[in-house]
Design an enzyme around this catalytic site. Structure first.
Site: not given
Ligand code: UDP
Length: 323
Positions: A39, A79, A149, A153
């Protein structure tokens, strides 16, 4: 290798990572920028190639990370970070938060260096406490689409605290709230690049739900300053960094239309599953511990961000990179 301090930034070619690389270089650090470019983008760091003390390493941090030489700090920012990215990359998102954080912490332990984890307001999920203080444990749906996600985290935070307590690694955890600025990816689906692109194209702005959900937007320079101060502090529990100026998504859409000077209208679409209804950081802790608070007004931050997106439109298409 000289006497300069040396940093590793994972996710260094991403939106936040690239701004951190710049700040570190400006502060006299040598920087190893690591990214697998899933990304992130080389376009975000092309201005840094050739700068003394900057190297880029293409690597997926879920695999063993080898960095020769000394390191003084690892900033772990790798991430996927936008809802559509982590919905399209659910396994990679879970892996980078878990395995990637494990590798990065192992490296910090072996180098005896400081470690800073990029965590997120998503650890609070769809919060039942408002605004969110660091003591709040959150309201996360572990099996919903955003869970990949949020839970990655949360696990990353748990692992970081375990390395801190059990191995004595010098760690920091920043909980980042919605941040915007130049180098957000135009197609990443987040509200800022989406609304700006739509407004520039004269297309309707796609407001999800009735637009009454709230967010609080922090300009990237403010965030980087907060992270910088946290890294430099001796505070090892999680800390919120974000801008407490809260607004509804509908108000935000109107603000973008105004700032772009666009004739776009507003179109309502379905609200994504588990979309948090409210979000606002309580930054008392950052004020107290770091003497930090955001300084950039939304109108000023948006002006710079809109300028960046306008620039992308007039720039020639990027040349493919050959390795
Ligand atoms: N949103 C929206 N239209 C869009 C993209 C996002 O209304 O085209 C909303 C989204 O539902 C959420 C808010 O804007 O309530 C912020 O979304 P974003 O994807 O930027 O990040 P989030 O804060 O949800 O992680």
């Amino acid at each position: 290798m000289g006497d300069r301090p040396r940093a590793l930034v994972t996710g260094g070619a991403g939106f936040l990572g690239s701004h951190l690389c710049e700040r570190l270089l400006a502060e006299g650090y040598e920087v190893v920028c690591m990214d697998n470019l899933i990304t992130g983008s080389l376009a975000n760091i092309e201005q840094l190639f050739g700068r003394e003390g900057f190297v880029f390493v293409k690597h997926d941090v879920t695999n063993f990370i080898h960095v020769p030489g000394r390191l003084d700090i690892i900033l772990h920012f790798a991430s996927p970070a936008s809802p559509i990215d982590y919905l399209q990359l659910p396994i990679q998102t879970l892996k980078v938060g878990s395995l990637g954080t494990h590798k990065a912490l192992g490296l910090a332990k072996s180098k005896g260096c400081r470690f800073l984890l990029a965590s997120t307001s998503e650890v609070y999920g769809d919060p039942l406490v408002h605004p969110q203080r660091e003591e709040y444990w959150g309201n996360v749906n572990p099996v919903g689409p955003r869970g990949v996600y949020d839970e990655a985290k949360r696990f990353a935070e748990a692992l970081t605290m375990a390395y801190h307590r059990h191995h004595g690694v010098d760690t920091r955890i920043v909980r980042i709230f919605n941040t915007y600025g130049p180098r957000m990816r135009a197609g990443d689906g987040r509200v800022v690049p989406t609304f700006i692109s739509q407004a520039l194209d004269g297309e309707p702005l796609t407001v999800f739900g009735d637009g009454s959900q709230t967010r609080s937007f922090c300009y990237v320079d403010d965030l980087v300053e907060g992270i910088w101060r946290l890294a430099d502090s001796d505070y090892s529990d999680p800390m919120n960094i974000g801008n407490p100026a809260e607004m509804t998504v509908l108000e935000f859409a109107r603000e973008i239309i105004r700032a772009v000077g666009s004739a776009s209208e507003i179109e309502f679409r379905d609200l994504p599953v588990d979309d948090p209804k409210v979000r606002q950081p309580d930054i008392s802790l950052a004020r107290k511990e770091l003497g930090w608070e955001p300084a950039v007004k939304l109108a000023d931050g948006l002006e710079k961000t809109i300028e960046y997106f306008r620039g992308l439109r007039s720039a020639p298409p990027a040349q493919p990179v050959t390795e």
